[in-house]
Design a protein around this motif. Structure first.
Motif, short mmCIF file in Angstrom:
data_model
loop_
_atom_site.label_atom_id
_atom_site.label_comp_id
_atom_site.label_asym_id
_atom_site.label_seq_id
_atom_site.Cartn_x
_atom_site.Cartn_y
_atom_site.Cartn_z
N MET A 1 0.85 -1.17 0.00
CA MET A 1 0.00 0.00 0.00
C MET A 1 0.89 1.23 0.00
O MET A 1 1.83 1.34 0.79
CB MET A 1 -0.89 -0.02 1.24
CG MET A 1 -1.73 1.20 1.40
SD MET A 1 -2.85 0.98 2.78
CE MET A 1 -4.24 1.80 2.10
N THR A 2 0.62 2.17 -0.89
CA THR A 2 1.44 3.38 -0.97
C THR A 2 0.78 4.54 -0.24
O THR A 2 -0.45 4.64 -0.18
CB THR A 2 1.70 3.79 -2.43
OG1 THR A 2 0.47 4.05 -3.06
CG2 THR A 2 2.46 2.72 -3.17
N ASN A 30 5.48 9.17 -2.96
CA ASN A 30 4.79 7.97 -2.48
C ASN A 30 5.78 6.92 -2.01
O ASN A 30 6.83 6.72 -2.64
CB ASN A 30 3.92 7.37 -3.58
CG ASN A 30 2.70 8.22 -3.85
OD1 ASN A 30 2.03 8.65 -2.93
ND2 ASN A 30 2.42 8.47 -5.12
N VAL A 31 5.46 6.25 -0.90
CA VAL A 31 6.27 5.15 -0.40
C VAL A 31 5.34 4.00 0.01
O VAL A 31 4.15 4.21 0.25
CB VAL A 31 7.14 5.55 0.82
CG1 VAL A 31 8.13 6.62 0.44
CG2 VAL A 31 6.30 5.98 1.98
N ASN A 32 5.89 2.81 0.11
CA ASN A 32 5.15 1.67 0.61
C ASN A 32 5.26 1.69 2.13
O ASN A 32 6.32 1.42 2.68
CB ASN A 32 5.72 0.37 0.04
CG ASN A 32 4.98 -0.86 0.52
OD1 ASN A 32 4.07 -0.78 1.34
ND2 ASN A 32 5.38 -2.01 0.01
N GLU A 33 4.18 2.01 2.80
CA GLU A 33 4.21 2.16 4.26
C GLU A 33 4.43 0.84 4.99
O GLU A 33 4.74 0.83 6.18
CB GLU A 33 2.94 2.82 4.77
CG GLU A 33 1.70 1.99 4.55
CD GLU A 33 0.44 2.71 4.95
OE1 GLU A 33 -0.57 2.01 5.18
OE2 GLU A 33 0.44 3.92 5.04
N ARG A 34 4.32 -0.28 4.30
CA ARG A 34 4.55 -1.59 4.93
C ARG A 34 6.01 -2.05 4.81
O ARG A 34 6.40 -3.02 5.44
CB ARG A 34 3.62 -2.62 4.32
CG ARG A 34 2.18 -2.32 4.68
CD ARG A 34 1.26 -3.38 4.19
NE ARG A 34 -0.11 -3.02 4.53
CZ ARG A 34 -1.15 -3.73 4.21
NH1 ARG A 34 -1.00 -4.85 3.53
NH2 ARG A 34 -2.35 -3.33 4.56
N ASP A 35 6.79 -1.34 4.01
CA ASP A 35 8.21 -1.65 3.89
C ASP A 35 8.88 -1.23 5.20
O ASP A 35 8.68 -0.12 5.68
CB ASP A 35 8.80 -0.86 2.71
CG ASP A 35 10.27 -1.15 2.52
OD1 ASP A 35 11.08 -0.54 3.25
OD2 ASP A 35 10.60 -1.97 1.65
#
Length: 83
Positions: A1-2, A30-35
């Motif tokens: 999810m971004t 935008n970043v992947n918040e789950r990373d």
């Protein structure tokens, strides 16, 4: 999810890019918040969720210019240069 994030005003975030590092831009991205890497930066307060506030985007550059010019002016006015 971004998720849309930006660098928190007053902080500098560098990320690894191969054998070098690079500084993140002051614009929103935008970043992947789950990373785990991005999640840690968000959790630690280095990144803030949402768009960059217009006031915060203009303030750091203006403050840095004024702060850099102030000491030289004060020293020249008082004549306290060391010899």
């Amino acid at each position: 999810m971004t998720t849309l994030v930006h660098v928190t005003p007053g902080r500098v975030v560098k990320i690894p890019a191969g054998n070098r590092t690079r500084k993140l831009p002051n614009t929103a991205f935008n970043v992947n918040e789950r990373d785990p890497f991005w999640a840690a930066l968000i959790r630690n307060g280095d990144l803030t969720l949402g768009e960059v506030p217009a006031q915060a985007a203009a303030t750091p550059a203006k403050t840095a210019t004024v702060a850099a010019a102030a000491p030289a002016t004060a020293q020249a006015t008082t004549g306290s240069a060391t010899k």
